[in-house]
Design a protein around this motif. Structure first.
Motif, short mmCIF file in Angstrom:
data_model
loop_
_atom_site.label_atom_id
_atom_site.label_comp_id
_atom_site.label_asym_id
_atom_site.label_seq_id
_atom_site.Cartn_x
_atom_site.Cartn_y
_atom_site.Cartn_z
N MET A 233 0.38 -9.40 5.49
CA MET A 233 1.41 -8.74 4.76
C MET A 233 1.44 -9.23 3.30
N LYS A 234 1.27 -10.51 3.13
CA LYS A 234 1.25 -11.07 1.78
C LYS A 234 0.06 -10.51 1.00
N ILE A 235 -1.05 -10.34 1.63
CA ILE A 235 -2.25 -9.85 0.95
C ILE A 235 -2.05 -8.41 0.49
N VAL A 236 -1.44 -7.60 1.32
CA VAL A 236 -1.20 -6.21 0.96
C VAL A 236 -0.22 -6.14 -0.21
N THR A 237 0.79 -6.97 -0.22
CA THR A 237 1.77 -6.98 -1.30
C THR A 237 1.11 -7.42 -2.61
N LEU A 238 0.30 -8.46 -2.55
CA LEU A 238 -0.40 -8.92 -3.75
C LEU A 238 -1.36 -7.86 -4.27
N ALA A 239 -2.03 -7.13 -3.38
CA ALA A 239 -2.97 -6.09 -3.79
C ALA A 239 -2.22 -4.94 -4.46
N ILE B 204 0.70 -5.16 -6.06
CA ILE B 204 1.19 -5.65 -7.36
C ILE B 204 0.05 -5.67 -8.38
N ALA B 205 -1.12 -6.13 -7.96
CA ALA B 205 -2.27 -6.17 -8.87
C ALA B 205 -2.67 -4.76 -9.28
N ALA B 206 -2.68 -3.81 -8.35
CA ALA B 206 -3.03 -2.43 -8.67
C ALA B 206 -1.99 -1.82 -9.61
N GLY B 207 -0.74 -2.13 -9.40
CA GLY B 207 0.31 -1.63 -10.28
C GLY B 207 0.16 -2.18 -11.70
N LEU B 208 -0.17 -3.46 -11.80
CA LEU B 208 -0.37 -4.06 -13.13
C LEU B 208 -1.57 -3.45 -13.84
N LEU B 209 -2.64 -3.20 -13.09
CA LEU B 209 -3.83 -2.62 -13.71
C LEU B 209 -3.57 -1.20 -14.18
#
Length: 159
Positions: A1-7, A9-14
């Motif tokens: 779950m943490k990995i999906v959330t981090l992915a 957030i990273a996609a949103g920032l990009l």
């Protein structure tokens, strides 16, 4: 779950970063007009790498140079050089027979140098001629120029 959330957030920032970068370059291109920045005209000749010369219809010669900030343009005018006038520094000369002693005041004190008459430069010959215009350079001797002090042995004070 943490990995999906981090992915996510990273996609949103990009995605957000790309939109801002496009918006910035778009506004920068919109504010800078083509008329304000000089461009190389047709028929320009390269003088050296990064430097160009162009003559327009009126006969004016323009120079163009590539700089880190863009293209710089200026009119190429012939350089008018005024004749270099050397300041007149008083140089005194003393004839020492086969050599000449020169003295010149400088900001750091008097500069003195001695040269043989056969080794004089054109400037030194001019200094010597300016100092003694009536007589040749070898006509005077140092004994004639300096007055002799009175002989102390001839006069003895009475006590």
């Amino acid at each position: 779950m943490k990995i999906v959330t981090l992915a996510l957030i990273a996609a949103g920032l990009l995605l957000a970063q790309d939109k801002k970068a496009e918006a910035r370059t778009g506004t920068a291109k919109g504010t800078t007009g083509a008329a304000s920045a000089p461009a190389l005209p047709a028929g320009v000749k390269e003088v050296e790498p990064g430097l160009y010369r162009y003559t327009d219809a009126q006969g004016k010669t323009w120079m163009y140079r590539n700089t880190p900030f863009g293209l710089a343009k200026w009119e190429d005018k012939p350089v008018t050089t005024a004749p270099v006038v050397q300041p007149s520094v008083p140089v005194s000369t003393t004839d020492l027979g086969d050599s000449v002693q020169f003295e010149r005041p400088t900001p750091f004190g008097t500069q003195k140098w001695t040269k043989k008459k056969t080794d004089l430069t054109e400037d030194e010959k001019a200094y010597l001629k300016k100092e003694n215009p009536k007589r040749p350079a070898s006509a005077t001797k140092p004994d004639q120029e300096k007055p002799q002090p009175p002989d102390k042995n001839l006069e003895k004070p009475s006590a």
